[in-house]
Design a protein around this motif. Sequence first.
Motif, PDB file in Angstrom:
ATOM      1  N   PRO A 278      93.756 -66.749  29.902  1.00  0.00           N
ATOM      2  CA  PRO A 278      93.991 -65.652  28.964  1.00  0.00           C
ATOM      3  C   PRO A 278      95.404 -65.730  28.382  1.00  0.00           C
ATOM      4  O   PRO A 278      96.346 -66.110  29.067  1.00  0.00           O
ATOM      5  N   THR A 279      95.547 -65.381  27.119  1.00  0.00           N
ATOM      6  CA  THR A 279      96.862 -65.343  26.493  1.00  0.00           C
ATOM      7  C   THR A 279      97.582 -64.069  26.894  1.00  0.00           C
ATOM      8  O   THR A 279      97.000 -62.977  26.900  1.00  0.00           O
TER       9      THR A 279
ATOM     10  N   ILE B   5     102.761 -60.282  15.503  1.00  0.00           N
ATOM     11  CA  ILE B   5     102.392 -61.080  16.681  1.00  0.00           C
ATOM     12  C   ILE B   5     100.875 -61.153  16.832  1.00  0.00           C
ATOM     13  O   ILE B   5     100.309 -62.206  17.115  1.00  0.00           O
ATOM     14  N   ALA B   6     100.203 -60.017  16.595  1.00  0.00           N
ATOM     15  CA  ALA B   6      98.744 -60.001  16.704  1.00  0.00           C
ATOM     16  C   ALA B   6      98.105 -60.922  15.677  1.00  0.00           C
ATOM     17  O   ALA B   6      97.067 -61.551  15.951  1.00  0.00           O
ATOM     18  N   GLU B   7      98.701 -61.029  14.501  1.00  0.00           N
ATOM     19  CA  GLU B   7      98.157 -61.918  13.473  1.00  0.00           C
ATOM     20  C   GLU B   7      98.269 -63.377  13.888  1.00  0.00           C
ATOM     21  O   GLU B   7      97.359 -64.176  13.658  1.00  0.00           O
ATOM     22  N   ARG B   8      99.380 -63.740  14.522  1.00  0.00           N
ATOM     23  CA  ARG B   8      99.579 -65.127  14.940  1.00  0.00           C
ATOM     24  C   ARG B   8      98.832 -65.450  16.231  1.00  0.00           C
ATOM     25  O   ARG B   8      98.466 -66.609  16.465  1.00  0.00           O
ATOM     26  N   PHE B   9      98.648 -64.441  17.084  1.00  0.00           N
ATOM     27  CA  PHE B   9      97.984 -64.650  18.377  1.00  0.00           C
ATOM     28  C   PHE B   9      96.848 -63.629  18.496  1.00  0.00           C
ATOM     29  O   PHE B   9      96.995 -62.601  19.164  1.00  0.00           O
ATOM     30  N   PRO B  10      95.703 -63.901  17.870  1.00  0.00           N
ATOM     31  CA  PRO B  10      94.628 -62.907  17.825  1.00  0.00           C
ATOM     32  C   PRO B  10      93.833 -62.777  19.124  1.00  0.00           C
ATOM     33  O   PRO B  10      92.969 -61.898  19.208  1.00  0.00           O
ATOM     34  N   ALA B  11      94.119 -63.615  20.122  1.00  0.00           N
ATOM     35  CA  ALA B  11      93.308 -63.606  21.347  1.00  0.00           C
ATOM     36  C   ALA B  11      94.110 -63.167  22.563  1.00  0.00           C
ATOM     37  O   ALA B  11      93.848 -63.606  23.686  1.00  0.00           O
ATOM     38  N   ILE B  12      95.102 -62.280  22.387  1.00  0.00           N
ATOM     39  CA  ILE B  12      95.871 -61.778  23.528  1.00  0.00           C
ATOM     40  C   ILE B  12      94.952 -60.962  24.435  1.00  0.00           C
ATOM     41  O   ILE B  12      94.256 -60.059  23.980  1.00  0.00           O
ATOM     42  N   GLU B  13      94.965 -61.285  25.731  1.00  0.00           N
ATOM     43  CA  GLU B  13      94.109 -60.583  26.691  1.00  0.00           C
ATOM     44  C   GLU B  13      94.886 -59.727  27.678  1.00  0.00           C
ATOM     45  O   GLU B  13      94.306 -58.894  28.366  1.00  0.00           O
ATOM     46  N   LEU B  14      96.197 -59.958  27.772  1.00  0.00           N
ATOM     47  CA  LEU B  14      97.057 -59.115  28.602  1.00  0.00           C
ATOM     48  C   LEU B  14      98.347 -58.853  27.839  1.00  0.00           C
ATOM     49  O   LEU B  14      99.014 -59.795  27.403  1.00  0.00           O
ATOM     50  N   ALA B  15      98.673 -57.574  27.670  1.00  0.00           N
ATOM     51  CA  ALA B  15      99.917 -57.186  27.011  1.00  0.00           C
ATOM     52  C   ALA B  15     100.782 -56.417  28.000  1.00  0.00           C
ATOM     53  O   ALA B  15     100.364 -55.374  28.519  1.00  0.00           O
ATOM     54  N   VAL B  16     101.963 -56.960  28.278  1.00  0.00           N
ATOM     55  CA  VAL B  16     102.958 -56.254  29.085  1.00  0.00           C
ATOM     56  C   VAL B  16     103.864 -55.531  28.098  1.00  0.00           C
ATOM     57  O   VAL B  16     104.639 -56.148  27.374  1.00  0.00           O
ATOM     58  N   LEU B  17     103.736 -54.203  28.039  1.00  0.00           N
ATOM     59  CA  LEU B  17     104.427 -53.425  27.021  1.00  0.00           C
ATOM     60  C   LEU B  17     105.596 -52.657  27.640  1.00  0.00           C
ATOM     61  O   LEU B  17     105.404 -51.786  28.491  1.00  0.00           O
ATOM     62  N   PHE B  18     106.810 -52.999  27.217  1.00  0.00           N
ATOM     63  CA  PHE B  18     107.992 -52.255  27.612  1.00  0.00           C
ATOM     64  C   PHE B  18     108.002 -50.952  26.808  1.00  0.00           C
ATOM     65  O   PHE B  18     107.909 -50.974  25.579  1.00  0.00           O
ATOM     66  N   ALA B  19     108.142 -49.842  27.498  1.00  0.00           N
ATOM     67  CA  ALA B  19     108.069 -48.546  26.822  1.00  0.00           C
ATOM     68  C   ALA B  19     109.188 -47.645  27.349  1.00  0.00           C
ATOM     69  O   ALA B  19     110.335 -48.063  27.440  1.00  0.00           O
ATOM     70  N   GLY B  20     108.860 -46.400  27.682  1.00  0.00           N
ATOM     71  CA  GLY B  20     109.865 -45.480  28.212  1.00  0.00           C
ATOM     72  C   GLY B  20     110.572 -44.648  27.161  1.00  0.00           C
ATOM     73  O   GLY B  20     111.350 -43.754  27.503  1.00  0.00           O
ATOM     74  N   ALA B  21     110.342 -44.941  25.848  1.00  0.00           N
ATOM     75  CA  ALA B  21     110.989 -44.170  24.783  1.00  0.00           C
ATOM     76  C   ALA B  21     112.483 -44.002  25.065  1.00  0.00           C
ATOM     77  O   ALA B  21     113.024 -42.903  25.061  1.00  0.00           O
ATOM     78  N   ALA B  22     113.151 -45.122  25.292  1.00  0.00           N
ATOM     79  CA  ALA B  22     114.578 -45.089  25.663  1.00  0.00           C
ATOM     80  C   ALA B  22     115.429 -44.562  24.520  1.00  0.00           C
ATOM     81  O   ALA B  22     115.196 -44.876  23.346  1.00  0.00           O
ATOM     82  N   ARG B  23     116.445 -43.751  24.869  1.00  0.00           N
ATOM     83  CA  ARG B  23     117.380 -43.223  23.876  1.00  0.00           C
ATOM     84  C   ARG B  23     118.778 -43.221  24.466  1.00  0.00           C
ATOM     85  O   ARG B  23     118.973 -42.898  25.642  1.00  0.00           O
TER      86      ARG B  23
END
Length: 260
Positions: A156-157, A173-191
């Motif tokens: 899996p990508t 990124i989704a356009e270049r890599f249309p087959a992503i199966e796991l996304a590690v998303l940094f979030a937290g709404a940092a300010r």
Amino acid sequence: MTTPTNDVPTPARPRVLSLGGPSLVIEFGGSRFLVDPTFDRAGEYPIGSRVLTKTSDARLQPDDLGHIDAVLLSHDQHPDNLDAGGRAYLRTAPLVVTTPLAAGRLDASCRGLEPWDAVVIGRVTVTAVPARHGPEGTEAATGPVTGFVLEAMDSPTVYVSGDNASLDIVADIAERFPAIELAVLFAGAARTPLVDGFLTLTSEEAVEAARILGRPRVLPAHTEGWAHFTEDTDAFVSAFAAAGLGDLLLDSTPGSWASI
């Protein structure tokens, strides 16, 4: 705590170990990657004229990790992504893949990649992908950041966002890599007072990022451990549940492995 390392990952079953904050171990394509190493204790960490406050100790230490083939470092300029313990670890790592600016100033074996450039590590192709650490126009204040996409034959990508706050970049990124199966998303709404706006994705934006990426499995990262995060892991989970996408989420409990 000692992390088990005898369960060798197979191409069909990559695993991710959350260490707390942005730090992760990814077992993928027969190689082991460490993301944004942070090993210091809770406390105040000066950065320029500001202070970032770490609210919890690192969950694991370098001796707990076992062999690492390469470090994937999103950026070196902020202590919540690379602290003193992380910098010491980099000097022992076989390879650090990061931004060209970070590669030029770190005391480590580095490979600096511009966006869309790639390096092959074992059987894994690691591509640096864009990231913007805050609202548009704040790049000079926050500095360069990179994300990563990991690919291997019959695997899996995997997308690791780094400290990205731009959904437009996620769409690229989704356009270049249309087959992503796991996304590690940094979030937290940092300010912080540095810029007017969020430095990382909000929980609702993470939901939209998952939609843009084609609804892969999602692992939340960088959602706890620092006072400048305005949303935590519970907020991330709640946002996905409210959007009817709760079944996409993997367990990000520090010290626990998650597999897809």
